[in-house]
Design an enzyme around this catalytic site. Structure first.
Site, PDB file in Angstrom:
ATOM      1  CG  ASN A  18     -63.529 -84.811 -35.898  1.00 57.17           C
ATOM      2  OD1 ASN A  18     -62.613 -85.637 -35.821  1.00 57.17           O
ATOM      3  ND2 ASN A  18     -64.404 -84.783 -36.896  1.00 57.17           N
ATOM      4  CE  LYS A  29     -62.957 -82.478 -39.408  1.00 54.41           C
ATOM      5  NZ  LYS A  29     -63.508 -81.702 -40.506  1.00 54.41           N
ATOM      6  CG  HIS A  54     -67.527 -86.043 -39.672  1.00 62.30           C
ATOM      7  ND1 HIS A  54     -67.140 -85.563 -40.906  1.00 62.30           N
ATOM      8  CD2 HIS A  54     -67.308 -85.040 -38.782  1.00 62.30           C
ATOM      9  CE1 HIS A  54     -66.713 -84.310 -40.749  1.00 62.30           C
ATOM     10  NE2 HIS A  54     -66.802 -83.976 -39.472  1.00 62.30           N
ATOM     11  CD  GLU A  84     -64.264 -84.432 -42.759  1.00 58.58           C
ATOM     12  OE1 GLU A  84     -63.667 -85.075 -41.890  1.00 58.58           O
ATOM     13  OE2 GLU A  84     -64.324 -83.182 -42.761  1.00 58.58           O
ATOM     14  CD  GLU A 109     -69.458 -81.443 -37.809  1.00 57.21           C
ATOM     15  OE1 GLU A 109     -68.712 -80.889 -37.001  1.00 57.21           O
ATOM     16  OE2 GLU A 109     -69.083 -82.354 -38.567  1.00 57.21           O
ATOM     17  N   GLY A 152     -64.322 -76.889 -42.740  1.00 55.47           N
ATOM     18  CA  GLY A 152     -62.954 -76.699 -43.215  1.00 55.47           C
ATOM     19  C   GLY A 152     -62.839 -75.656 -44.309  1.00 55.47           C
ATOM     20  CB  SER A 210     -65.538 -72.631 -40.347  1.00 58.04           C
ATOM     21  OG  SER A 210     -65.113 -73.322 -41.511  1.00 58.04           O
TER      22      SER A 210
HETATM   23  P1  13P Z   1     -63.780 -77.460 -39.095  1.00 60.19           P
HETATM   24  O1  13P Z   1     -64.004 -76.879 -37.709  1.00 60.19           O
HETATM   25  O2  13P Z   1     -62.342 -77.653 -39.440  1.00 60.19           O
HETATM   26  O3  13P Z   1     -64.581 -76.742 -40.131  1.00 60.19           O
HETATM   27  O4  13P Z   1     -64.384 -78.964 -39.023  1.00 60.19           O
HETATM   28  C1  13P Z   1     -65.658 -79.141 -38.530  1.00 60.19           C
HETATM   29  C2  13P Z   1     -65.896 -80.599 -38.381  1.00 60.19           C
HETATM   30  O5  13P Z   1     -66.054 -81.311 -39.364  1.00 60.19           O
HETATM   31  C3  13P Z   1     -65.880 -81.159 -37.029  1.00 60.19           C
HETATM   32  O6  13P Z   1     -66.331 -82.468 -37.023  1.00 60.19           O
END
Ligand code: 13P
Length: 254
Positions: A9, A11, A98, A100, A170, A176, A215
């Protein structure tokens, strides 16, 4: 029975030209195949066509995914993208729900459910995300919270081919932050997700891939994959460099 999956992803990272470069690097590094691992990359919407073109030209063993979709077919929905538009640029997967999008843009379980239905009606595979906040985990309510998300997100979904519906667990506190869930933490929730999928879809649940996200990196991926219900990872930060993403694909080969 379930093929492992590593999905990146990206993002809101990578301009068009940067995305094309990363896609070329991946195509080159994966020229000899993915050793049986399903690989998906999900660039920003404006980069989909360019990344798809690289995948096609190099015949890269990588599928293209979007990060979001709207459930209507077309019309006055400024800023949104319809499933057919994703298909037209070669996307065969799409992330939905997601954290976010839930947190910053108010996406609800009802929205996630509608998006899943729209995608499946168009033959696009949803990668449907779920996961709890730190507060919910500290209150010891994480399993119940995620099970409720799964029930709401799958309401009325009909699955014929279980390989065409993917879930990503997640935990929000691990995204992150460099703070990963342990493999046992992840299996606890992902095992409960599998059990819920059995209640909803019966034996089809055994064929649905459930990914861990938060992560995930080349150093910890193998530990997650040892767990019986974890089938791969949805990777954020470590998917932005070909080297780390490819290392995760290699560690996932059975
Ligand atoms: P990170 O791997 O940067 O923690 O992000 C995970 C994520 O949100 C993947 O969709």
């Amino acid at each position: 029975m379930r093929k492992r999956m590593i999905a990146g992803n990206w993002k809101m990272n990578k301009t068009y030209s940067e995305a094309v470069v990363l896609a070329e690097e991946l195509a080159c590094a994966l020229a000899d195949g993915t050793k049986g691992v399903d690989v998906v990359v999900c660039p920003p919407a404006v980069d989909l066509k360019g990344v798809g073109a690289v995948i096609d030209q190099k015949a890269a063993p990588v599928a293209l995914g979007a990060q979001n979709v709207y459930w209507e077919e077309s019309g006055a929905y400024t800023g949104e993208t319809a499933p057919d538009m994703l298909t037209a640029v070669g996307a065969t997967y799409c992330i939905i729900g997601h954290s976010e999008r839930r947190g910053y843009f108010g996406e609800t379980d009802e929205d996630v459910n509608r998006k899943a239905k729209a995608l499946m009606a168009h033959g696009i595979v949803p990668i449907s995300c779920c996961g709890e906040s730190l507060e919910t985990r500290e209150a010891g309510e994480h399993v119940a919270f995620v099970v409720n998300q799964i029930k709401a997100d799958t309401e009325g979904l009909e699955i014929t081919d279980p390989s065409k519906y993917v879930i990503a667990y997640e935990p929000i506190w691990a995204i992150g932050t460099g703070k990963t869930a342990t493999a046992d933490d992840a299996q606890e929730v992902i095992g409960a997700i599998r059990e819920t999928l059995r209640e909803v879809f019966g034996e089809k649940a055994e064929g649905i891939r459930i990914l861990y996200g938060g992560s995930a990196n080349p150093g910890n991926i193998a530990g997650f994959l040892e767990k019986q219900d974890i089938d791969g990872a949805l990777v954020g930060g470590a998917s932005l460099k070909a080297e780390s993403f490819v290392a995760m694909i290699e560690s996932s080969a059975e």
